[in-house]
Design an enzyme around this catalytic site. Sequence first.
Site, mmCIF file in Angstrom:
data_model
loop_
_atom_site.group_PDB
_atom_site.id
_atom_site.type_symbol
_atom_site.label_atom_id
_atom_site.label_comp_id
_atom_site.label_asym_id
_atom_site.label_seq_id
_atom_site.Cartn_x
_atom_site.Cartn_y
_atom_site.Cartn_z
ATOM 1 C CD GLU A 61 -3.979 26.614 63.963
ATOM 2 O OE1 GLU A 61 -5.032 27.245 63.682
ATOM 3 O OE2 GLU A 61 -2.849 27.100 63.791
ATOM 4 C CB CYS A 93 -3.396 27.822 67.671
ATOM 5 S SG CYS A 93 -4.866 28.640 67.039
ATOM 6 C CB ALA A 162 -13.088 40.978 29.769
ATOM 7 C CB SER A 176 -16.568 46.712 26.429
ATOM 8 O OG SER A 176 -17.154 47.431 27.485
ATOM 9 N N GLY A 304 -8.669 51.252 32.248
ATOM 10 C CA GLY A 304 -8.639 50.697 30.897
ATOM 11 C C GLY A 304 -7.218 50.476 30.421
HETATM 12 C C1 AOF Z 1 -6.308 33.273 61.353
HETATM 13 N N1 AOF Z 1 -6.828 32.022 61.217
HETATM 14 O O1 AOF Z 1 -6.708 29.811 61.379
HETATM 15 C C2 AOF Z 1 -4.835 31.060 61.982
HETATM 16 C C3 AOF Z 1 -4.277 32.357 62.101
HETATM 17 O O2 AOF Z 1 -6.744 38.435 64.307
HETATM 18 P P1 AOF Z 1 -6.495 37.176 65.078
HETATM 19 O O3 AOF Z 1 -6.364 37.376 66.526
HETATM 20 O O4 AOF Z 1 -7.492 36.104 64.726
HETATM 21 O O5 AOF Z 1 -5.064 36.616 64.631
HETATM 22 C C4 AOF Z 1 -4.735 36.549 63.303
HETATM 23 C C5 AOF Z 1 -3.340 35.973 63.164
HETATM 24 O O6 AOF Z 1 -3.290 34.656 63.698
HETATM 25 C C6 AOF Z 1 -2.937 35.816 61.703
HETATM 26 O O7 AOF Z 1 -2.327 36.973 61.188
HETATM 27 C C7 AOF Z 1 -1.946 34.680 61.773
HETATM 28 O O8 AOF Z 1 -0.677 35.212 62.141
HETATM 29 C C8 AOF Z 1 -2.395 33.827 62.940
HETATM 30 N N2 AOF Z 1 -3.017 32.535 62.541
HETATM 31 N N3 AOF Z 1 -5.068 33.421 61.782
HETATM 32 O O9 AOF Z 1 -6.989 34.262 61.077
HETATM 33 C C9 AOF Z 1 -6.156 30.908 61.510
HETATM 34 N N4 AOF Z 1 -4.146 29.951 62.304
HETATM 35 ZN ZN ZN Z 2 -4.191 30.501 66.016
#
Ligand code: AOF
Ligand code: ZN
Length: 384
Positions: A61, A93, A162, A176, A304
């Site tokens: 975001e 966000c 595989a 293999s 395996g």
């Molecule tokens: C992400 N990427 O685009 C969104 C997330 O470790 P932080 O502070 O970056 O927070 C991670 C948490 O933020 C993740 O577990 C999820 O709940 C929320 N959203 N996280 O890494 C993103 N939108």
């Molecule tokens: Zn976020």
Amino acid sequence: MTIIRSVFSSDDINIMTQLIEEASHFKGLTKPNPMVGAGLVKNGQLIASGVHEAFGADHAERQLFNSYSGSFEGLELFVTLEPCTHYGNTPPCNSLILKSGIKRLVIATLDPNPKIETCLEDYKAHGILVEIGCCEKEAIELNESYFKRFLYQKPFVSMKVATTLDGRIATASGDSCYITSEESRKQCHRLRRSVDMIAVGVDTVIKDDPELTVRYDLLDGGYSQPNILILDSSLRTPKCSKLFSIFDKDSLFIATTCSDDEWAAFDNVATRIQLPAVSHEESWRHILSQLFDYQIYHLLIEGGSGVFSSALSARIVDRYHAFMSPSVMNDSHALPVLKGPDKSSLSSIHSPVSRTVTDLETDIWVNCKYYSSEQWLKDLYAQS
Ligand code: AOF
Ligand code: ZN
């Protein structure tokens, strides 16, 4: 709180599908955080998108909002995961969204991370219409190890085989290299870089002396080498195995039932996963719960036959990747992919919930999913 999921138009579905696809290009780079995509929509058209590109980098975001310089008035925001509300590596966000001026927020799925508060009322109070559930199954599949981690506190388990068309993984003499095509092998290395750990049995280490690394230059761009687990109840791993020269104590694990005295020789080269004296099938439960404590959220089993069979018998496998060459060995002494107990009946056949089939040069890749996305969604909404 009861959350009502909406019904979506084909335009909505197309946009969310595209964002899920864009986010998926960063598989392996964001772990243990999720892959996320976000997009701004005007009159049913996606006009800008953002993705979460790497662990610790801006969330999707924020990346989108930073890259978009036009007006937000009257726009719609699509996100593949509920926006965060917490201060972590980056600020929340939801506050960006609340003050943006968008009129509609479409969320594929709620976030199972307990740090995230569902704040639908806040969005409503800011005049934003929130609709949840657009491509929710696809959004869960995009981040399946992330969802399993928070919903069930267990690592996601994939298995990769595989084989020849007649289900053999090696000749009678153990040869293999290589049954499958180069394209298949590359795909397997892509799989490796997306997981936290690769598991093999001690017999595979003794016979093949494998490296289990990600090759084909697939580590360029910030990917990391997964950890290794050797399943070795009576500690037969040769100290001269290549794995010890490649991996250090923090990244090489051995699951064993051995005594402290027997372990002493390995203590400075590997991390011990101590198992009770139970069957291989039963030991999986102990292995997975200890791995989870080491923050292993996605385990890839690479062999395996005995290890594959005990994992399937223990019903711990979430995905089964079969890379299959169209050749046959036609030799009853050649090694079969599975060595399960001889007790199957048609009614006990292990069938996937869904599968995809992909052509890889001469080979085919059958990717079977054993978990039910519907059940995971039910459990997700029951928890929120
Ligand atoms: C992400 N990427 O685009 C969104 C997330 O470790 P932080 O502070 O970056 O927070 C991670 C948490 O933020 C993740 O577990 C999820 O709940 C929320 N959203 N996280 O890494 C993103 N939108
Ligand atoms: Zn976020």
